[in-house]
Scaffold this motif. Sequence first.
Motif, PDB file in Angstrom:
ATOM      1  N   ALA A  62       0.825  -1.205   0.000  1.00  0.00           N
ATOM      2  CA  ALA A  62       0.000   0.000   0.000  1.00  0.00           C
ATOM      3  C   ALA A  62       0.860   1.257   0.000  1.00  0.00           C
ATOM      4  O   ALA A  62       1.984   1.256   0.512  1.00  0.00           O
ATOM      5  CB  ALA A  62      -0.908   0.008   1.229  1.00  0.00           C
ATOM      6  N   PRO A  63       0.338   2.349  -0.552  1.00  0.00           N
ATOM      7  CA  PRO A  63       1.059   3.630  -0.457  1.00  0.00           C
ATOM      8  C   PRO A  63       0.932   4.214   0.942  1.00  0.00           C
ATOM      9  O   PRO A  63       0.006   3.885   1.690  1.00  0.00           O
ATOM     10  CB  PRO A  63       0.335   4.503  -1.482  1.00  0.00           C
ATOM     11  CG  PRO A  63      -1.058   3.962  -1.517  1.00  0.00           C
ATOM     12  CD  PRO A  63      -0.931   2.477  -1.293  1.00  0.00           C
ATOM     13  N   MET A  64       1.861   5.090   1.306  1.00  0.00           N
ATOM     14  CA  MET A  64       1.832   5.722   2.621  1.00  0.00           C
ATOM     15  C   MET A  64       0.555   6.515   2.856  1.00  0.00           C
ATOM     16  O   MET A  64       0.156   6.740   4.008  1.00  0.00           O
ATOM     17  CB  MET A  64       3.042   6.650   2.787  1.00  0.00           C
ATOM     18  CG  MET A  64       4.367   5.912   2.975  1.00  0.00           C
ATOM     19  SD  MET A  64       4.381   4.853   4.446  1.00  0.00           S
ATOM     20  CE  MET A  64       4.182   6.068   5.749  1.00  0.00           C
ATOM     21  N   HIS A  65      -0.130   6.915   1.783  1.00  0.00           N
ATOM     22  CA  HIS A  65      -1.388   7.640   1.931  1.00  0.00           C
ATOM     23  C   HIS A  65      -2.408   6.812   2.726  1.00  0.00           C
ATOM     24  O   HIS A  65      -3.229   7.369   3.462  1.00  0.00           O
ATOM     25  CB  HIS A  65      -1.964   7.989   0.562  1.00  0.00           C
ATOM     26  CG  HIS A  65      -1.157   8.988  -0.208  1.00  0.00           C
ATOM     27  ND1 HIS A  65       0.150   8.768  -0.561  1.00  0.00           N
ATOM     28  CD2 HIS A  65      -1.485  10.224  -0.689  1.00  0.00           C
ATOM     29  CE1 HIS A  65       0.613   9.810  -1.227  1.00  0.00           C
ATOM     30  NE2 HIS A  65      -0.351  10.711  -1.317  1.00  0.00           N
ATOM     31  N   CYS A  66      -2.371   5.489   2.579  1.00  0.00           N
ATOM     32  CA  CYS A  66      -3.281   4.625   3.348  1.00  0.00           C
ATOM     33  C   CYS A  66      -2.934   4.651   4.833  1.00  0.00           C
ATOM     34  O   CYS A  66      -3.818   4.624   5.688  1.00  0.00           O
ATOM     35  CB  CYS A  66      -3.209   3.186   2.816  1.00  0.00           C
ATOM     36  SG  CYS A  66      -3.942   2.944   1.188  1.00  0.00           S
ATOM     37  N   TYR A  67      -1.651   4.697   5.122  1.00  0.00           N
ATOM     38  CA  TYR A  67      -1.191   4.733   6.517  1.00  0.00           C
ATOM     39  C   TYR A  67      -1.582   6.053   7.173  1.00  0.00           C
ATOM     40  O   TYR A  67      -1.912   6.106   8.363  1.00  0.00           O
ATOM     41  CB  TYR A  67       0.326   4.569   6.545  1.00  0.00           C
ATOM     42  CG  TYR A  67       0.927   4.506   7.923  1.00  0.00           C
ATOM     43  CD1 TYR A  67       0.995   3.303   8.624  1.00  0.00           C
ATOM     44  CD2 TYR A  67       1.429   5.653   8.535  1.00  0.00           C
ATOM     45  CE1 TYR A  67       1.543   3.248   9.892  1.00  0.00           C
ATOM     46  CE2 TYR A  67       1.971   5.609   9.795  1.00  0.00           C
ATOM     47  CZ  TYR A  67       2.030   4.403  10.478  1.00  0.00           C
ATOM     48  OH  TYR A  67       2.573   4.352  11.741  1.00  0.00           O
ATOM     49  N   GLN A  68      -1.569   7.127   6.397  1.00  0.00           N
ATOM     50  CA  GLN A  68      -1.793   8.463   6.943  1.00  0.00           C
ATOM     51  C   GLN A  68      -3.271   8.826   7.070  1.00  0.00           C
ATOM     52  O   GLN A  68      -3.599   9.833   7.691  1.00  0.00           O
ATOM     53  CB  GLN A  68      -1.066   9.489   6.059  1.00  0.00           C
ATOM     54  CG  GLN A  68       0.453   9.347   6.126  1.00  0.00           C
ATOM     55  CD  GLN A  68       1.168   9.981   4.944  1.00  0.00           C
ATOM     56  OE1 GLN A  68       0.541  10.432   3.982  1.00  0.00           O
ATOM     57  NE2 GLN A  68       2.491   9.998   4.999  1.00  0.00           N
ATOM     58  N   ASN A  69      -4.164   8.018   6.487  1.00  0.00           N
ATOM     59  CA  ASN A  69      -5.600   8.252   6.612  1.00  0.00           C
ATOM     60  C   ASN A  69      -6.141   7.378   7.748  1.00  0.00           C
ATOM     61  O   ASN A  69      -6.057   6.150   7.689  1.00  0.00           O
ATOM     62  CB  ASN A  69      -6.293   7.907   5.285  1.00  0.00           C
ATOM     63  CG  ASN A  69      -7.788   8.163   5.317  1.00  0.00           C
ATOM     64  OD1 ASN A  69      -8.532   7.522   6.042  1.00  0.00           O
ATOM     65  ND2 ASN A  69      -8.241   9.105   4.490  1.00  0.00           N
ATOM     66  N   GLU A  70      -6.689   7.991   8.783  1.00  0.00           N
ATOM     67  CA  GLU A  70      -7.082   7.246   9.983  1.00  0.00           C
ATOM     68  C   GLU A  70      -8.095   6.151   9.684  1.00  0.00           C
ATOM     69  O   GLU A  70      -7.982   5.033  10.191  1.00  0.00           O
ATOM     70  CB  GLU A  70      -7.648   8.207  11.039  1.00  0.00           C
ATOM     71  CG  GLU A  70      -6.606   9.095  11.702  1.00  0.00           C
ATOM     72  CD  GLU A  70      -7.202   9.921  12.821  1.00  0.00           C
ATOM     73  OE1 GLU A  70      -8.366   9.649  13.208  1.00  0.00           O
ATOM     74  OE2 GLU A  70      -6.508  10.834  13.318  1.00  0.00           O
ATOM     75  N   ARG A  71      -9.104   6.464   8.872  1.00  0.00           N
ATOM     76  CA  ARG A  71     -10.161   5.479   8.603  1.00  0.00           C
ATOM     77  C   ARG A  71      -9.628   4.311   7.774  1.00  0.00           C
ATOM     78  O   ARG A  71      -9.941   3.149   8.058  1.00  0.00           O
ATOM     79  CB  ARG A  71     -11.333   6.159   7.890  1.00  0.00           C
ATOM     80  CG  ARG A  71     -12.100   7.141   8.775  1.00  0.00           C
ATOM     81  CD  ARG A  71     -13.219   7.819   8.000  1.00  0.00           C
ATOM     82  NE  ARG A  71     -14.245   6.866   7.585  1.00  0.00           N
ATOM     83  CZ  ARG A  71     -15.269   6.488   8.336  1.00  0.00           C
ATOM     84  NH1 ARG A  71     -15.403   6.975   9.568  1.00  0.00           N
ATOM     85  NH2 ARG A  71     -16.170   5.636   7.887  1.00  0.00           N
ATOM     86  N   VAL A  72      -8.816   4.623   6.786  1.00  0.00           N
ATOM     87  CA  VAL A  72      -8.263   3.557   5.940  1.00  0.00           C
ATOM     88  C   VAL A  72      -7.267   2.719   6.731  1.00  0.00           C
ATOM     89  O   VAL A  72      -7.266   1.485   6.648  1.00  0.00           O
ATOM     90  CB  VAL A  72      -7.621   4.154   4.679  1.00  0.00           C
ATOM     91  CG1 VAL A  72      -6.875   3.083   3.887  1.00  0.00           C
ATOM     92  CG2 VAL A  72      -8.688   4.809   3.806  1.00  0.00           C
ATOM     93  N   LYS A  73      -6.432   3.359   7.516  1.00  0.00           N
ATOM     94  CA  LYS A  73      -5.459   2.627   8.338  1.00  0.00           C
ATOM     95  C   LYS A  73      -6.197   1.716   9.325  1.00  0.00           C
ATOM     96  O   LYS A  73      -5.811   0.544   9.526  1.00  0.00           O
ATOM     97  CB  LYS A  73      -4.581   3.625   9.093  1.00  0.00           C
ATOM     98  CG  LYS A  73      -3.609   3.004  10.126  1.00  0.00           C
ATOM     99  CD  LYS A  73      -2.551   2.147   9.475  1.00  0.00           C
ATOM    100  CE  LYS A  73      -1.373   1.896  10.417  1.00  0.00           C
ATOM    101  NZ  LYS A  73      -1.711   1.367  11.731  1.00  0.00           N
TER     102      LYS A  73
END
Length: 445
Positions: free
Chosen positions: A325-336
């Motif tokens: 996954a891209p770091m954008h997934c890690y940085q989005n609370e709901r997706v993470k």
Amino acid sequence: MKSFEVNFDGLVGPTHNYAGLSEGNVASLSNAQDISSPKNAALQGLQKMKALHDMGMVQGVLAPQERPDIFSLRRLGFSGDDASVLAQAAKTSPAVLSACCSASSMWTANAATVSPSADSADGKVHFTPANLTNKFHRSLEPETTGNILKAVFNDDNVFAHHLHLNDNDHFGDEGAANHTRLCSEYDDAGVQIFTFGRYAFNRSMPMPVKFPARQTLEASQAIARLHQLDDSRVVYVQQNPAVIDQGVFHNDVIAVGNQNVLFYHEQAFLKTDEFLTELRQKFSGDDLHCIKVSTDDVSVLDAVNTYLFNTQIITLADGSMAIIAPMHCYQNERVKAYLDNLVTQNTPIKQVKYFDVNESMKNGGGPACLRLRVALKENELAAVNPNCVMNDELYTTLVGWVEKHYRDRLNFDDLRDPQLLVESRNALDELTQILNLGSVYRFQR
């Protein structure tokens, strides 16, 4: 016989820039005209390739296109030497120059549709380059893409290469971004899922109203015929027009599959229940996992902004699966939070690994956009050009090649610089020698 799913990632080209050329691609449009870093983009892509290699995956490399595309500029009436062509285009048609400098071939999920030998009647691995007719800047790619694929998969006894479909929007084809294959094992006969956005010859059927539907049913059917697929193992499903209008320009922005796992958003398809019923009927075995992500858990907007579904699902040596996954997934609370919970559930997906591919994400493509999946048996893998298969030595060589040839920063005014064309050609000429591709570019012929 052992089989592998090899990810062939595209190298980011020397003219990587943010031109905002892709209508319907929210990230591409929102970052238009930002200053890019071709060097960082290429190195980020290589780091992802090397990481997957280090995880035990077989990882391949595909060369980028020649840009600026001087041939196309001349075809459009710009004349004189190369410097004059660039100067004329920059002065009178800057949008055309920008399109002819696009580095979009980095997204090799759009390079072609691939069918493994287990599915084809003649027992060969089939390749059809995508015609990408919906976007001018991408429609420049198919011929060179075909040359590169033939140089990588260069044994006619094992591989079958087809000409891209007719250059007309009725047969608009976006490649593997709208195609996935499910199976129990990679060498088993699988079910190929072709997702399309509209019917080319029936305008009364549902279609988006804001953004274009790039893939037609008729294009998908043509590829299935070319690849000699059995109708009993093919599923056609229409993408939900409403999510296309929300920025889901390809199906791989809203769904992804690997082996016996289909990971999809509940709004991905137009007739989901009918699609899943047909899929289960045609899938061999009772181990199919259809993982639905609800809108309550992850909105379509969050899916588009983080590219939750434009991730790679890979099978590890122990048989479990991991999401890349891209770091954008890690940085989005709901997706993470969703991914943290997913790996605890009763599915094959047990890990999530996050990567920085920000240069690609800003231009509208996540980890899954960067790779073309090719399922190969051992003898077929042995027939692949070995210079295009990642190892420690090749990684070091390619990093050095990028450091030598790529610019740190690039803006629109740089695209008219004749020296950028010289730099790009020198880089690509050296790359074809590193990868042993032969003369795949027009300037080499």
